[in-house]
Design an enzyme around this catalytic site. Structure first.
Site, mmCIF file in Angstrom:
data_model
loop_
_atom_site.group_PDB
_atom_site.id
_atom_site.type_symbol
_atom_site.label_atom_id
_atom_site.label_comp_id
_atom_site.label_asym_id
_atom_site.label_seq_id
_atom_site.Cartn_x
_atom_site.Cartn_y
_atom_site.Cartn_z
ATOM 1 N N SER A 146 11.660 40.321 -4.509
ATOM 2 C CA SER A 146 11.383 39.234 -5.443
ATOM 3 C C SER A 146 12.386 39.352 -6.573
ATOM 4 O O SER A 146 13.018 40.402 -6.750
ATOM 5 C CB SER A 146 9.964 39.416 -6.007
ATOM 6 O OG SER A 146 9.769 38.647 -7.172
ATOM 7 N N TYR A 159 2.896 44.677 -9.316
ATOM 8 C CA TYR A 159 3.835 43.904 -8.490
ATOM 9 C C TYR A 159 5.276 44.305 -8.806
ATOM 10 O O TYR A 159 6.082 44.545 -7.902
ATOM 11 C CB TYR A 159 3.603 42.418 -8.765
ATOM 12 C CG TYR A 159 4.350 41.464 -7.863
ATOM 13 C CD1 TYR A 159 3.802 41.052 -6.648
ATOM 14 C CD2 TYR A 159 5.586 40.953 -8.226
ATOM 15 C CE1 TYR A 159 4.477 40.152 -5.833
ATOM 16 C CE2 TYR A 159 6.266 40.061 -7.418
ATOM 17 C CZ TYR A 159 5.702 39.660 -6.218
ATOM 18 O OH TYR A 159 6.381 38.775 -5.411
HETATM 19 N N1 LIG Z 1 5.608 32.795 -3.347
HETATM 20 C C1 LIG Z 1 6.509 33.211 -4.226
HETATM 21 O O1 LIG Z 1 6.812 32.546 -5.214
HETATM 22 C C2 LIG Z 1 7.227 34.523 -4.002
HETATM 23 C C3 LIG Z 1 8.310 34.829 -4.809
HETATM 24 C C4 LIG Z 1 8.996 36.028 -4.618
HETATM 25 C C5 LIG Z 1 8.579 36.897 -3.646
HETATM 26 N N2 LIG Z 1 7.506 36.593 -2.886
HETATM 27 C C6 LIG Z 1 7.099 37.569 -1.881
HETATM 28 O O2 LIG Z 1 7.086 36.979 -0.615
HETATM 29 C C7 LIG Z 1 6.127 37.621 0.199
HETATM 30 C C8 LIG Z 1 5.249 36.562 0.859
HETATM 31 O O3 LIG Z 1 4.636 35.796 -0.161
HETATM 32 P P1 LIG Z 1 4.029 34.333 0.082
HETATM 33 O O4 LIG Z 1 4.204 33.581 -1.165
HETATM 34 O O5 LIG Z 1 4.535 33.782 1.356
HETATM 35 O O6 LIG Z 1 2.489 34.700 0.152
HETATM 36 P P2 LIG Z 1 1.301 34.163 1.044
HETATM 37 O O7 LIG Z 1 0.065 34.558 0.318
HETATM 38 O O8 LIG Z 1 1.500 32.733 1.430
HETATM 39 O O9 LIG Z 1 1.446 35.054 2.360
HETATM 40 C C9 LIG Z 1 1.249 36.432 2.336
HETATM 41 C C10 LIG Z 1 0.683 36.842 3.683
HETATM 42 O O10 LIG Z 1 0.500 38.268 3.636
HETATM 43 C C11 LIG Z 1 -0.753 38.553 4.197
HETATM 44 N N3 LIG Z 1 -1.270 39.787 3.656
HETATM 45 C C12 LIG Z 1 -1.573 40.058 2.366
HETATM 46 N N4 LIG Z 1 -2.102 41.286 2.264
HETATM 47 C C13 LIG Z 1 -2.119 41.810 3.523
HETATM 48 C C14 LIG Z 1 -2.559 43.030 4.077
HETATM 49 N N5 LIG Z 1 -3.161 43.974 3.320
HETATM 50 N N6 LIG Z 1 -2.424 43.232 5.402
HETATM 51 C C15 LIG Z 1 -1.865 42.287 6.191
HETATM 52 N N7 LIG Z 1 -1.455 41.099 5.726
HETATM 53 C C16 LIG Z 1 -1.571 40.863 4.405
HETATM 54 C C17 LIG Z 1 -1.646 37.384 3.822
HETATM 55 O O11 LIG Z 1 -2.773 37.276 4.678
HETATM 56 C C18 LIG Z 1 -0.689 36.212 3.953
HETATM 57 O O12 LIG Z 1 -0.709 35.648 5.248
HETATM 58 C C19 LIG Z 1 5.371 38.587 -0.696
HETATM 59 O O13 LIG Z 1 5.877 39.897 -0.535
HETATM 60 C C20 LIG Z 1 5.695 38.079 -2.088
HETATM 61 O O14 LIG Z 1 5.647 39.109 -3.041
HETATM 62 C C21 LIG Z 1 6.813 35.423 -3.038
#
Ligand SMILES: NC(=O)c1ccc[n+]([C@@H]2O[C@H](COP(=O)([O-])OP(=O)(O)OC[C@H]3O[C@@H](n4cnc5c(N)ncnc54)[C@H](O)[C@@H]3O)[C@@H](O)[C@H]2O)c1
Length: 264
Positions: A146, A159
């Site tokens: 991130s 985080y």
């Molecule tokens: N959305 C944003 O703005 C953003 C920005 C920067 C980085 N990220 C990173 O991208 C990655 C994905 O984020 P996203 O926005 O797609 O989130 P999201 O919530 O849409 O998807 C995350 C997925 O991870 C799964 N998950 C969470 N905890 C889990 C566990 N203990 N075991 C198995 N599965 C688990 C959830 O069920 C979900 O399907 C994350 O690492 C997040 O930190 C997101």
């Protein structure tokens, strides 16, 4: 003398479609958001995709779409990680979660959970899949970090700590993997349009009594010169490129997809 640093014989034309047929990928958090987009992109490029998520329905839905296999696992549980496939050529460490609270009030159990899912599980999965990658002389690890792997924000202690740790882990994997044809890189998105972020925009608008547009411009995108959310497909395209044949010399890096946030 054995050549431990093989150079690719012939690279395909960079103008052609990226072909990952014959490769196996494992994507954590593949049921939703960025992970789902990565699973779809990798499958479209020909890879067989293991979709790992704790949410069974979404993992199965994505596995069905990709022709891959769903694995329902809670990545906070090390013994569940031990049951995941070890034969991945491509590992996308993507699953993650957020908790927002001042340090003085941050619940220790949430802090620990976030480290388990976002640092320990990626470590255990690297440990599990690297022997297969080393055996084949080729591998790609992409860690979905991130902008918070490179910068801090208030109220995100767990985080920010986890994403910075993931950056370090990724660099170690890059150094150890290099003689075996394995690269390890991070991608560093700013705010991505996922259900999670859209929900945060709605909640903050209600909490502050301002419009959703103002939450985006004044709160979430305040530090991003590009004033829009990033799309999941844009992240997946970068991940896909990092898994392709032309990125073998790029390792140990962090690719900011942050609208210029870290340029400031
Ligand atoms: N959305 C944003 O703005 C953003 C920005 C920067 C980085 N990220 C990173 O991208 C990655 C994905 O984020 P996203 O926005 O797609 O989130 P999201 O919530 O849409 O998807 C995350 C997925 O991870 C799964 N998950 C969470 N905890 C889990 C566990 N203990 N075991 C198995 N599965 C688990 C959830 O069920 C979900 O399907 C994350 O690492 C997040 O930190 C997101």
């Amino acid at each position: 003398m054995t050549n431990t640093f093989p150079t690719p014989d012939r690279l395909p034309s960079p103008g052609g479609a990226l072909d990952l047929s014959g490769r196996t990928a494992l994507v954590t958090g593949g049921g939703s958001g960025i992970g789902r987009a990565c699973a779809l992109a990798l499958a479209q490029a020909g890879a067989f995709v293991h979709v790992v998520d704790r949410d069974a329905d979404s993992a199965k839905a994505v596995a069905e779409l990709t022709g891959g296999r769903a694995h329902v696992a809670d990545l906070a549980d090390a013994s569940a990680v031990d049951l995941l496939p070890a034969d991945a050529d491509i590992l996308v460490n993507n699953a993650g979660l957020q908790h927002v609270a001042p340090l003085t009030e941050f619940p220790p159990d949430r802090f620990e959970l976030i480290q388990k899912v976002m640092v320990t599980a990626p470590f255990l999965l690297m440990r599990r899949t690297l022997p297969h990658m080393y055996g084949g002389g080729w591998g790609r690890i992409v860690n979905v970090s991130s902008v918070h792997g490179l910068r801090a924000s208030a109220y995100k202690a767990a985080y920010v700590a986890a994403k910075h740790a993931l950056e370090g882990l990724s660099k170690v994997a890059a150094i150890e993997g290099a003689p075996h044809g394995v690269t390890s890189n991070c991608v560093n998105p700013g705010y991505v349009r996922t259900p999670l972020v859209e929900g945060q925009v709605r909640d903050q608008a209600a909490a502050h009594g301002i419009s959703e547009g103002d939450v985006l411009a004044d709160v979430m995108l305040a530090r991003s010169p590009v004033k829009r959310l990033l799309e999941t497909e844009e992240v997946a395209a970068a991940v896909l490129w990092l898994c392709g044949p032309h990125s073998g010399y790029l390792t140990g890096t962090s690719l900011p997809l942050d609208g210029g946030w870290t340029a400031g």
